[in-house]
Scaffold this motif. Structure first.
Motif, short mmCIF file in Angstrom:
data_model
loop_
_atom_site.label_atom_id
_atom_site.label_comp_id
_atom_site.label_asym_id
_atom_site.label_seq_id
_atom_site.Cartn_x
_atom_site.Cartn_y
_atom_site.Cartn_z
N LEU A 296 -42.69 81.78 -11.73
CA LEU A 296 -43.47 80.21 -10.92
C LEU A 296 -43.69 79.24 -11.29
CD1 LEU A 296 -43.76 82.89 -7.98
CD2 LEU A 296 -41.04 82.06 -7.66
N ASN A 297 -44.57 79.67 -12.97
CA ASN A 297 -44.78 78.54 -13.50
C ASN A 297 -44.34 78.14 -14.46
OD1 ASN A 297 -47.04 77.40 -14.86
ND2 ASN A 297 -48.09 79.36 -15.43
N PRO A 298 -44.07 76.64 -13.79
CA PRO A 298 -43.56 75.44 -14.98
C PRO A 298 -44.51 75.25 -16.19
CG PRO A 298 -44.15 74.99 -12.83
CD PRO A 298 -45.38 75.78 -13.17
N VAL A 299 -45.08 75.97 -16.68
CA VAL A 299 -45.16 75.78 -18.63
C VAL A 299 -44.45 76.75 -19.05
CG1 VAL A 299 -47.82 76.28 -19.92
CG2 VAL A 299 -48.30 74.82 -16.95
N GLU A 300 -44.00 77.97 -18.06
CA GLU A 300 -43.52 78.91 -19.44
C GLU A 300 -42.33 78.48 -19.38
OE1 GLU A 300 -44.08 81.57 -20.14
OE2 GLU A 300 -46.19 81.60 -18.65
N GLY A 301 -41.73 76.84 -18.61
CA GLY A 301 -40.16 76.14 -19.59
C GLY A 301 -41.11 75.27 -20.50
N ILE A 302 -41.79 74.53 -20.30
CA ILE A 302 -43.18 74.30 -21.79
C ILE A 302 -42.85 74.57 -22.83
CG2 ILE A 302 -44.84 72.67 -22.73
CD1 ILE A 302 -43.61 71.30 -20.14
N ILE A 333 -42.93 65.97 -25.55
CA ILE A 333 -42.72 66.96 -23.62
C ILE A 333 -43.91 65.50 -22.98
CG2 ILE A 333 -42.95 68.48 -22.01
CD1 ILE A 333 -42.77 70.01 -24.70
N GLN A 334 -44.49 64.99 -23.32
CA GLN A 334 -45.69 64.79 -22.52
C GLN A 334 -44.80 62.94 -22.01
OE1 GLN A 334 -49.10 64.39 -25.01
NE2 GLN A 334 -50.39 65.38 -23.72
N TYR A 335 -44.25 62.21 -23.31
CA TYR A 335 -43.23 60.73 -22.77
C TYR A 335 -42.13 61.29 -22.40
CZ TYR A 335 -46.99 59.25 -25.41
OH TYR A 335 -47.40 58.24 -26.94
N ARG A 336 -41.35 62.17 -22.08
CA ARG A 336 -40.59 62.25 -21.56
C ARG A 336 -41.18 63.28 -19.89
NH1 ARG A 336 -35.84 63.53 -24.62
NH2 ARG A 336 -34.62 64.38 -22.22
N SER A 337 -41.35 62.76 -18.94
CA SER A 337 -41.43 63.82 -17.61
C SER A 337 -40.31 64.13 -17.13
CB SER A 337 -42.25 62.09 -16.72
OG SER A 337 -40.90 61.24 -16.99
N ASP A 338 -39.25 63.88 -17.41
CA ASP A 338 -37.91 64.30 -16.85
C ASP A 338 -38.05 65.77 -17.42
OD1 ASP A 338 -37.35 63.24 -19.47
OD2 ASP A 338 -35.31 64.05 -19.47
N LEU A 339 -38.05 66.00 -18.74
CA LEU A 339 -38.64 67.64 -19.13
C LEU A 339 -39.40 68.23 -18.69
CD1 LEU A 339 -37.74 66.81 -23.21
CD2 LEU A 339 -36.27 67.59 -21.27
N ILE A 340 -40.94 67.13 -18.10
CA ILE A 340 -41.70 68.39 -16.76
C ILE A 340 -40.58 68.67 -15.07
CG2 ILE A 340 -43.83 68.09 -16.38
CD1 ILE A 340 -44.34 66.34 -18.33
N GLY A 342 -38.00 68.98 -14.80
CA GLY A 342 -37.07 70.67 -15.00
C GLY A 342 -37.96 71.10 -15.12
N CYS A 343 -39.27 71.55 -15.79
CA CYS A 343 -39.61 72.39 -15.93
C CYS A 343 -40.14 73.50 -14.44
CB CYS A 343 -41.08 72.59 -16.77
SG CYS A 343 -40.84 72.51 -18.47
#
Length: 354
Positions: A296-302, A333-340, A342-343
């Motif tokens: 449930l934590n998007p940071v795990e995707g990072i 990743i900071q410059y790719r908000s779509d990746l964030i 997606g997480c």
């Protein structure tokens, strides 16, 4: 796609392929070359050659569809009963581990329906009904799935609450990275296993605490802080509650608005000093995820993006090299908000406007 997810050709595709074979039969009678027929019908020359041999032996009738290659020995009702048995897990049927193999499924079919099937027949049965062989996801035995479902609804509600207040919904997570890199697949000569050289004695690592920040109508943000292990036995290797306090203050300054923070039940997150700090800040509201629910934590995707991308198979020469690669990946990743975004989507959570 030749075969649908259920396995085998559909009725429509069977009819389409039969039409191609009958067209080829008419052209066989006219004496046309195999290569010309294959090009016009957009099939392989080998298929046309096989059709011609069948046509020579039995004429056009031999090219008509013979129906499905095999019939299922279990009807839909019986397969639903089989799925219910498989859902109980292998342990409920007497096996110690948690693997479903074709041989075990065959045994369950024999016990439940008194039918004898071959291994290939079991495989076709499962594929035909949407099953496949997969790598399982790991879950903690202490995890309470009912609490996770309730917690997932609570996180969604807090997303609505944050949107209503004009606040940022922020998730926090931490991870440690050592000089032993994650392994990823790479191409190599057949019979020669590729080797990645790593430092076997180094215990140096870098810890990262990251925040993924979401707000409807705004670009998603990633804010992080790093902490290097200085190698001293008496030194602190993880973040203290003061480090988290400073990270939240910096995030509030960068985001320029109130924060609804969601993080796990780490003991440092519940330190008395951090609780007092949160109680004295009207711009900060803290919620806790259910225990053992990292999905449930998007940071795990990072962390997954880092390990599969910028850190995999890298032969780190020095601790500085490790820190450089971690920061490079996080900056990308900071410059790719779509990746964030997606997480967040991977968790199944959404932010709704209220």
């Amino acid at each position: 796609m030749r075969y649908p997810q259920g396995g085998g050709l559909t009725v429509e595709r069977q009819q389409f392929r039969e039409g191609l074979r009958l067209q080829a039969a008419e052209r066989f009678a006219r004496g046309e070359a195999n290569s010309v027929i294959a090009e016009d019908l957009r099939v392989s020359v080998r298929s046309v050659q096989r059709w011609r041999r069948t046509w020579d032996e039995g004429g056009p009738r031999a090219l008509r569809s013979q129906g499905p290659a095999s019939l299922s020995r279990l009807n839909e009702k019986q397969f639903a009963q089989l799925e219910a048995e498989l859902a109980k897990g292998p342990a409920a049927h007497g096996w110690e581990d948690q693997r479903w193999t074709l041989a075990r499924v065959k045994t369950v079919i024999g016990r439940r329906f008194h039918l004898t099937c071959t291994i290939q027949g079991v495989r076709k049965l499962l594929v035909r009904n949407g099953w496949s062989c997969q790598v399982p996801a790991r879950r903690a035995m202490e995890r309470n799935d009912d609490a996770v479902r309730v917690g997932q609804g609570g996180v969604a509600l807090r997303g609505s609450l944050a949107a209503a207040r004009g606040a940022w919904l922020v998730f926090e997570g931490e991870a440690g990275f050592s000089m032993t890199p994650p392994q990823a697949k790479t191409w190599s000569q057949r019979g020669r296993t590729p080797v990645v050289r790593v430092r076997g004695r180094s215990r140096r690592r870098v810890s990262i605490a990251a925040l993924t920040c979401y707000k409807a109508g705004h670009r998603s943000r990633l804010i992080y802080r790093s902490r290097r292990d200085d190698g001293r036995r008496d030194g602190r290797k993880s973040f203290s509650w003061r480090d988290y306090r400073d990270l939240l203050i910096a995030a509030h300054q960068q985001l320029g608005g109130p924060i609804v923070l969601v993080w796990d039940n780490l003991n440092v997150h519940k330190a008395a000093g951090l609780r007092e700090f949160a109680a004295s800040r009207d711009w900060l509201t803290i919620y806790y995820l259910p225990p053992y629910a990292p999905d449930l934590n998007p940071v795990e995707g990072i962390w997954s993006l880092l390990r599969r991308g910028w850190l995999s198979n890298v032969a780190f020469s020095t601790p500085e090299h490790l820190v450089q690669r971690v920061r490079r990946g996080l900056r990308h990743i900071q410059y790719r908000s779509d990746l964030i975004d997606g997480c967040l989507a991977e968790t199944g959570l959404t932010i709704r406007l209220v």
